[in-house]
Design a protein around this motif. Sequence first.
Motif, PDB file in Angstrom:
ATOM      1  N   TYR A  47       3.286 -21.480   5.505  1.00 28.76           N
ATOM      2  CA  TYR A  47       3.913 -20.169   5.401  1.00 28.76           C
ATOM      3  C   TYR A  47       2.854 -19.124   5.728  1.00 28.76           C
ATOM      4  O   TYR A  47       1.781 -19.110   5.127  1.00 28.76           O
ATOM      5  CB  TYR A  47       4.468 -19.950   3.989  1.00 28.76           C
ATOM      6  CG  TYR A  47       4.998 -18.564   3.785  1.00 28.76           C
ATOM      7  CD1 TYR A  47       6.240 -18.189   4.301  1.00 28.76           C
ATOM      8  CD2 TYR A  47       4.257 -17.600   3.114  1.00 28.76           C
ATOM      9  CE1 TYR A  47       6.718 -16.913   4.149  1.00 28.76           C
ATOM     10  CE2 TYR A  47       4.733 -16.311   2.960  1.00 28.76           C
ATOM     11  CZ  TYR A  47       5.966 -15.973   3.473  1.00 28.76           C
ATOM     12  OH  TYR A  47       6.433 -14.691   3.332  1.00 28.76           O
ATOM     13  N   HIS A  48       3.141 -18.243   6.683  1.00 33.50           N
ATOM     14  CA  HIS A  48       2.194 -17.211   7.117  1.00 33.50           C
ATOM     15  C   HIS A  48       2.762 -15.831   6.822  1.00 33.50           C
ATOM     16  O   HIS A  48       3.954 -15.588   6.996  1.00 33.50           O
ATOM     17  CB  HIS A  48       1.907 -17.331   8.618  1.00 33.50           C
ATOM     18  CG  HIS A  48       1.186 -18.589   8.967  1.00 33.50           C
ATOM     19  ND1 HIS A  48      -0.166 -18.641   9.086  1.00 33.50           N
ATOM     20  CD2 HIS A  48       1.629 -19.847   9.196  1.00 33.50           C
ATOM     21  CE1 HIS A  48      -0.543 -19.872   9.390  1.00 33.50           C
ATOM     22  NE2 HIS A  48       0.544 -20.621   9.460  1.00 33.50           N
ATOM     23  N   ASN A  49       1.884 -14.932   6.398  1.00 28.64           N
ATOM     24  CA  ASN A  49       2.266 -13.561   6.073  1.00 28.64           C
ATOM     25  C   ASN A  49       1.229 -12.617   6.670  1.00 28.64           C
ATOM     26  O   ASN A  49       0.033 -12.799   6.460  1.00 28.64           O
ATOM     27  CB  ASN A  49       2.335 -13.403   4.549  1.00 28.64           C
ATOM     28  CG  ASN A  49       2.936 -12.090   4.132  1.00 28.64           C
ATOM     29  OD1 ASN A  49       3.791 -11.548   4.812  1.00 28.64           O
ATOM     30  ND2 ASN A  49       2.487 -11.572   3.001  1.00 28.64           N
ATOM     31  N   LEU A  50       1.683 -11.619   7.415  1.00 26.66           N
ATOM     32  CA  LEU A  50       0.767 -10.655   8.015  1.00 26.66           C
ATOM     33  C   LEU A  50       0.215  -9.737   6.928  1.00 26.66           C
ATOM     34  O   LEU A  50       0.967  -9.197   6.112  1.00 26.66           O
ATOM     35  CB  LEU A  50       1.496  -9.829   9.077  1.00 26.66           C
ATOM     36  CG  LEU A  50       0.640  -8.864   9.888  1.00 26.66           C
ATOM     37  CD1 LEU A  50      -0.356  -9.614  10.753  1.00 26.66           C
ATOM     38  CD2 LEU A  50       1.525  -7.980  10.745  1.00 26.66           C
ATOM     39  N   MET A  51      -1.085  -9.591   6.911  1.00 33.01           N
ATOM     40  CA  MET A  51      -1.741  -8.722   5.931  1.00 33.01           C
ATOM     41  C   MET A  51      -1.672  -7.284   6.437  1.00 33.01           C
ATOM     42  O   MET A  51      -1.818  -7.039   7.628  1.00 33.01           O
ATOM     43  CB  MET A  51      -3.204  -9.140   5.744  1.00 33.01           C
ATOM     44  CG  MET A  51      -3.393 -10.580   5.324  1.00 33.01           C
ATOM     45  SD  MET A  51      -2.687 -10.951   3.737  1.00 33.01           S
ATOM     46  CE  MET A  51      -3.791 -10.061   2.685  1.00 33.01           C
ATOM     47  N   GLY A  52      -1.476  -6.361   5.518  1.00 36.35           N
ATOM     48  CA  GLY A  52      -1.425  -4.958   5.893  1.00 36.35           C
ATOM     49  C   GLY A  52      -0.787  -4.126   4.812  1.00 36.35           C
ATOM     50  O   GLY A  52      -0.385  -4.619   3.760  1.00 36.35           O
ATOM     51  N   LYS A  53      -0.677  -2.837   5.101  1.00 34.23           N
ATOM     52  CA  LYS A  53      -0.145  -1.892   4.134  1.00 34.23           C
ATOM     53  C   LYS A  53       0.768  -0.916   4.848  1.00 34.23           C
ATOM     54  O   LYS A  53       0.445  -0.430   5.940  1.00 34.23           O
ATOM     55  CB  LYS A  53      -1.311  -1.161   3.468  1.00 34.23           C
ATOM     56  CG  LYS A  53      -0.922  -0.181   2.395  1.00 34.23           C
ATOM     57  CD  LYS A  53      -2.159   0.371   1.716  1.00 34.23           C
ATOM     58  CE  LYS A  53      -2.390   1.776   2.201  1.00 34.23           C
ATOM     59  NZ  LYS A  53      -3.458   2.486   1.514  1.00 34.23           N
ATOM     60  N   THR A  54       1.913  -0.636   4.237  1.00 33.68           N
ATOM     61  CA  THR A  54       2.850   0.353   4.777  1.00 33.68           C
ATOM     62  C   THR A  54       3.008   1.462   3.757  1.00 33.68           C
ATOM     63  O   THR A  54       3.304   1.196   2.595  1.00 33.68           O
ATOM     64  CB  THR A  54       4.224  -0.275   5.069  1.00 33.68           C
ATOM     65  OG1 THR A  54       4.042  -1.383   5.950  1.00 33.68           O
ATOM     66  CG2 THR A  54       5.166   0.713   5.707  1.00 33.68           C
ATOM     67  N   THR A  55       2.815   2.693   4.183  1.00 35.05           N
ATOM     68  CA  THR A  55       3.013   3.832   3.289  1.00 35.05           C
ATOM     69  C   THR A  55       4.079   4.748   3.874  1.00 35.05           C
ATOM     70  O   THR A  55       4.191   4.894   5.094  1.00 35.05           O
ATOM     71  CB  THR A  55       1.712   4.637   3.082  1.00 35.05           C
ATOM     72  OG1 THR A  55       1.195   5.023   4.344  1.00 35.05           O
ATOM     73  CG2 THR A  55       0.679   3.825   2.339  1.00 35.05           C
ATOM     74  N   GLU A  56       4.864   5.319   2.993  1.00 33.40           N
ATOM     75  CA  GLU A  56       5.887   6.270   3.421  1.00 33.40           C
ATOM     76  C   GLU A  56       5.292   7.669   3.331  1.00 33.40           C
ATOM     77  O   GLU A  56       4.783   8.071   2.290  1.00 33.40           O
ATOM     78  CB  GLU A  56       7.123   6.154   2.534  1.00 33.40           C
ATOM     79  CG  GLU A  56       8.285   6.970   3.016  1.00 33.40           C
ATOM     80  CD  GLU A  56       9.555   6.737   2.201  1.00 33.40           C
ATOM     81  OE1 GLU A  56      10.506   7.514   2.398  1.00 33.40           O
ATOM     82  OE2 GLU A  56       9.591   5.814   1.383  1.00 33.40           O
ATOM     83  N   GLU A  57       5.332   8.394   4.425  1.00 37.01           N
ATOM     84  CA  GLU A  57       4.782   9.747   4.500  1.00 37.01           C
ATOM     85  C   GLU A  57       5.942  10.723   4.716  1.00 37.01           C
ATOM     86  O   GLU A  57       7.042  10.335   5.084  1.00 37.01           O
ATOM     87  CB  GLU A  57       3.798   9.858   5.667  1.00 37.01           C
ATOM     88  CG  GLU A  57       2.698   8.814   5.673  1.00 37.01           C
ATOM     89  CD  GLU A  57       1.599   9.095   4.677  1.00 37.01           C
ATOM     90  OE1 GLU A  57       1.392  10.280   4.344  1.00 37.01           O
ATOM     91  OE2 GLU A  57       0.956   8.138   4.232  1.00 37.01           O
ATOM     92  N   ILE A  58       5.662  12.013   4.512  1.00 36.06           N
ATOM     93  CA  ILE A  58       6.668  13.062   4.694  1.00 36.06           C
ATOM     94  C   ILE A  58       6.158  14.057   5.739  1.00 36.06           C
ATOM     95  O   ILE A  58       4.999  14.458   5.720  1.00 36.06           O
ATOM     96  CB  ILE A  58       6.932  13.813   3.363  1.00 36.06           C
ATOM     97  CG1 ILE A  58       7.363  12.835   2.251  1.00 36.06           C
ATOM     98  CG2 ILE A  58       7.959  14.925   3.542  1.00 36.06           C
ATOM     99  CD1 ILE A  58       8.703  12.173   2.472  1.00 36.06           C
ATOM    100  N   VAL A  59       7.046  14.463   6.645  1.00 36.67           N
ATOM    101  CA  VAL A  59       6.696  15.477   7.649  1.00 36.67           C
ATOM    102  C   VAL A  59       6.600  16.826   6.939  1.00 36.67           C
ATOM    103  O   VAL A  59       7.577  17.274   6.320  1.00 36.67           O
ATOM    104  CB  VAL A  59       7.755  15.546   8.775  1.00 36.67           C
ATOM    105  CG1 VAL A  59       7.405  16.635   9.777  1.00 36.67           C
ATOM    106  CG2 VAL A  59       7.906  14.213   9.471  1.00 36.67           C
ATOM    107  N   ASP A  60       5.428  17.443   6.993  1.00 41.71           N
ATOM    108  CA  ASP A  60       5.206  18.728   6.316  1.00 41.71           C
ATOM    109  C   ASP A  60       6.219  19.778   6.771  1.00 41.71           C
ATOM    110  O   ASP A  60       6.429  19.975   7.971  1.00 41.71           O
ATOM    111  CB  ASP A  60       3.789  19.249   6.598  1.00 41.71           C
ATOM    112  CG  ASP A  60       2.722  18.426   5.906  1.00 41.71           C
ATOM    113  OD1 ASP A  60       3.027  17.801   4.868  1.00 41.71           O
ATOM    114  OD2 ASP A  60       1.577  18.411   6.394  1.00 41.71           O
ATOM    115  N   GLY A  61       6.839  20.424   5.791  1.00 43.88           N
ATOM    116  CA  GLY A  61       7.773  21.500   6.093  1.00 43.88           C
ATOM    117  C   GLY A  61       9.175  21.047   6.442  1.00 43.88           C
ATOM    118  O   GLY A  61      10.090  21.861   6.530  1.00 43.88           O
TER     119      GLY A  61
END
Length: 162
Positions: free
Chosen positions: A76-90
């Motif tokens: 079983y393989h899993n890609l390492m990484g991080k996902t963050t949710e950002e907001i468009v300013d304004g």
Amino acid sequence: MNKLAIIITVFTTVLFATNASAQKKQQKFEKLDISMYPKAKESFKQVIIQLPIEKNEDDLKIELIIGTEKMVDCNYHNLMGKTTEEIVDGWGYNYYMVESSGVSASTRMACPNPPTKKFVSMTPIMTRYNSKLPIVLYVPQNIEVKYRIWRADTIMQKAKSK
């Protein structure tokens, strides 16, 4: 003469059915403006998913699958990484920032078969369906984004209590 009339009728029916099914497959899309989203940083790319207009969008969800094709064994393989949710300013619109070097983790079983090419992904992200806004992601150049549309069952089940 009779055979010719039957052939013409069958041909016309098939042609009409094909045309009706082709028209049904045409999907409607909102006109989207993405100018407020930031430009992709160096070594990243901007990925935009535009969803077609649906009748009951509250009954739908989107599964975002972020990964890359790799030669892997039977583990079983899993890609390492991080996902963050950002907001468009304004604006208040969200977008996803994905960081991954492309390295994957796996279980360590002995595999008798040679490696095969498979799509190795990070943990999927579930998000709401909204055809009025694009789904915008910023991912490294070597990463792909795939998605699936999940539909709610029309039948609601009643939970039993004790």
